[in-house]
Write a protein that holds these residues in place. Structure first.
Motif, PDB file in Angstrom:
ATOM      1  N   ARG A   1      -2.215  -8.267 -51.621  1.00 56.44           N
ATOM      2  CA  ARG A   1      -0.768  -8.316 -51.449  1.00 56.44           C
ATOM      3  C   ARG A   1      -0.417  -8.312 -49.966  1.00 56.44           C
ATOM      4  NH1 ARG A   1       1.420  -3.617 -54.069  1.00 56.44           N
ATOM      5  NH2 ARG A   1       0.663  -4.602 -55.950  1.00 56.44           N
ATOM      6  N   LEU A   2      -1.118  -7.528 -49.172  1.00 60.33           N
ATOM      7  CA  LEU A   2      -0.883  -7.481 -47.731  1.00 60.33           C
ATOM      8  C   LEU A   2      -1.209  -8.823 -47.078  1.00 60.33           C
ATOM      9  CD1 LEU A   2      -0.293  -5.714 -45.171  1.00 60.33           C
ATOM     10  CD2 LEU A   2      -2.762  -5.363 -45.083  1.00 60.33           C
ATOM     11  N   LEU A   3      -2.320  -9.428 -47.471  1.00 61.54           N
ATOM     12  CA  LEU A   3      -2.710 -10.723 -46.937  1.00 61.54           C
ATOM     13  C   LEU A   3      -1.710 -11.808 -47.330  1.00 61.54           C
ATOM     14  CD1 LEU A   3      -4.912 -12.277 -45.387  1.00 61.54           C
ATOM     15  CD2 LEU A   3      -6.011 -12.674 -47.585  1.00 61.54           C
ATOM     16  N   THR A   4      -1.248 -11.766 -48.570  1.00 62.53           N
ATOM     17  CA  THR A   4      -0.257 -12.737 -49.036  1.00 62.53           C
ATOM     18  C   THR A   4       1.055 -12.582 -48.289  1.00 62.53           C
ATOM     19  OG1 THR A   4      -1.266 -12.673 -51.226  1.00 62.53           O
ATOM     20  CG2 THR A   4       0.923 -13.618 -51.079  1.00 62.53           C
ATOM     21  N   ARG A   5       1.485 -11.359 -48.075  1.00 68.21           N
ATOM     22  CA  ARG A   5       2.731 -11.123 -47.352  1.00 68.21           C
ATOM     23  C   ARG A   5       2.597 -11.551 -45.888  1.00 68.21           C
ATOM     24  NH1 ARG A   5       5.630  -5.682 -48.442  1.00 68.21           N
ATOM     25  NH2 ARG A   5       5.827  -6.758 -50.407  1.00 68.21           N
ATOM     26  N   PHE A   6       1.453 -11.271 -45.266  1.00 65.05           N
ATOM     27  CA  PHE A   6       1.236 -11.680 -43.882  1.00 65.05           C
ATOM     28  C   PHE A   6       1.247 -13.201 -43.756  1.00 65.05           C
ATOM     29  CE2 PHE A   6      -1.730 -12.940 -40.487  1.00 65.05           C
ATOM     30  CZ  PHE A   6      -1.022 -12.428 -39.400  1.00 65.05           C
ATOM     31  N   LEU A   7       0.568 -13.886 -44.672  1.00 66.46           N
ATOM     32  CA  LEU A   7       0.558 -15.342 -44.656  1.00 66.46           C
ATOM     33  C   LEU A   7       1.962 -15.900 -44.898  1.00 66.46           C
ATOM     34  CD1 LEU A   7      -1.220 -17.860 -44.444  1.00 66.46           C
ATOM     35  CD2 LEU A   7      -1.518 -17.738 -46.917  1.00 66.46           C
ATOM     36  N   GLY A   8       2.732 -15.240 -45.763  1.00 69.97           N
ATOM     37  CA  GLY A   8       4.105 -15.656 -46.009  1.00 69.97           C
ATOM     38  C   GLY A   8       4.967 -15.516 -44.773  1.00 69.97           C
ATOM     39  N   PHE A   9       4.865 -14.389 -44.075  1.00 71.49           N
ATOM     40  CA  PHE A   9       5.632 -14.206 -42.844  1.00 71.49           C
ATOM     41  C   PHE A   9       5.197 -15.189 -41.761  1.00 71.49           C
ATOM     42  CE2 PHE A   9       6.750  -9.802 -44.277  1.00 71.49           C
ATOM     43  CZ  PHE A   9       8.121 -10.011 -44.260  1.00 71.49           C
TER      44      PHE A   9
ATOM     45  N   GLY B   1       8.823 -23.065 -44.502  1.00 70.52           N
ATOM     46  CA  GLY B   1       9.701 -21.917 -44.715  1.00 70.52           C
ATOM     47  C   GLY B   1       9.826 -21.570 -46.184  1.00 70.52           C
ATOM     48  N   GLY B   2       9.949 -22.582 -47.034  1.00 70.33           N
ATOM     49  CA  GLY B   2      10.031 -22.334 -48.475  1.00 70.33           C
ATOM     50  C   GLY B   2       8.749 -21.755 -49.046  1.00 70.33           C
ATOM     51  N   LEU B   3       7.621 -22.285 -48.619  1.00 69.62           N
ATOM     52  CA  LEU B   3       6.337 -21.751 -49.075  1.00 69.62           C
ATOM     53  C   LEU B   3       6.136 -20.315 -48.602  1.00 69.62           C
ATOM     54  CD1 LEU B   3       3.703 -22.362 -50.568  1.00 69.62           C
ATOM     55  CD2 LEU B   3       2.784 -23.203 -48.402  1.00 69.62           C
ATOM     56  N   GLY B   4       6.526 -20.046 -47.359  1.00 66.49           N
ATOM     57  CA  GLY B   4       6.420 -18.678 -46.842  1.00 66.49           C
ATOM     58  C   GLY B   4       7.322 -17.720 -47.588  1.00 66.49           C
ATOM     59  N   ALA B   5       8.543 -18.148 -47.906  1.00 63.98           N
ATOM     60  CA  ALA B   5       9.464 -17.295 -48.663  1.00 63.98           C
ATOM     61  C   ALA B   5       8.934 -17.025 -50.062  1.00 63.98           C
ATOM     62  CB  ALA B   5      10.842 -17.946 -48.730  1.00 63.98           C
ATOM     63  N   LEU B   6       8.359 -18.032 -50.706  1.00 67.71           N
ATOM     64  CA  LEU B   6       7.774 -17.821 -52.037  1.00 67.71           C
ATOM     65  C   LEU B   6       6.608 -16.837 -51.986  1.00 67.71           C
ATOM     66  CD1 LEU B   6       7.795 -21.357 -53.656  1.00 67.71           C
ATOM     67  CD2 LEU B   6       9.108 -19.365 -54.342  1.00 67.71           C
ATOM     68  N   LEU B   7       5.766 -16.945 -50.972  1.00 71.37           N
ATOM     69  CA  LEU B   7       4.648 -16.009 -50.853  1.00 71.37           C
ATOM     70  C   LEU B   7       5.146 -14.581 -50.626  1.00 71.37           C
ATOM     71  CD1 LEU B   7       2.035 -17.999 -48.763  1.00 71.37           C
ATOM     72  CD2 LEU B   7       1.896 -17.345 -51.156  1.00 71.37           C
ATOM     73  N   ILE B   8       6.203 -14.420 -49.843  1.00 73.26           N
ATOM     74  CA  ILE B   8       6.762 -13.089 -49.621  1.00 73.26           C
ATOM     75  C   ILE B   8       7.351 -12.534 -50.914  1.00 73.26           C
ATOM     76  CG2 ILE B   8       8.603 -11.827 -48.432  1.00 73.26           C
ATOM     77  CD1 ILE B   8       8.111 -13.736 -46.052  1.00 73.26           C
TER      78      ILE B   8
END
Length: 105
Positions: A3-11, A83-90
């Motif tokens: 979850r941390l890795l996914t959130r970091f990649l999203g940001f 931006g959309g892909l990052g927002a979805l990952l977050i």
């Protein structure tokens, strides 16, 4: 940890998308008209060998996949796509809350 890795990649993707929006904005102001960098142009200028190899490989496997689907996706602006892909990952990295707790009734 995932979850941390996914959130970091999203940001990170959200930040890169915002930077692409700023670059397109300054290019539009300097040029006097709307100028948007598409995924196709960004990928072919940044990674020309990889993009040409990917295009040839996908077109060899299935012409149906490259022509209508990927060409329409490659017309998206870089800022919107990243931006959309990052927002979805977050959004997907958030923890789900339990809905059936006794004090929430």
């Amino acid at each position: 940890m995932l979850r941390l890795l996914t959130r970091f990649l999203g940001f990170l993707l959200l930040a890169v998308g915002f930077m692409a929006l700023i670059v397109d904005g300054t290019r539009s102001i300097a040029g006097g008209g709307l100028m948007v960098t598409t995924l196709r142009r960004g990928a072919s200028e940044s990674f020309p060998g990889l993009y040409n190899g990917l295009e040839a490989g996908v077109a060899a496997k299935s012409a149906f996949l490259w022509d209508p689907v990927l060409t329409t996706l490659m017309l998206l602006p870089v800022s919107l796509a990243l931006g959309g892909l990052g927002a979805l990952l977050i959004i997907f990295s958030h923890k789900q809350e339990a809905t059936n707790r006794y004090w929430r009734r």
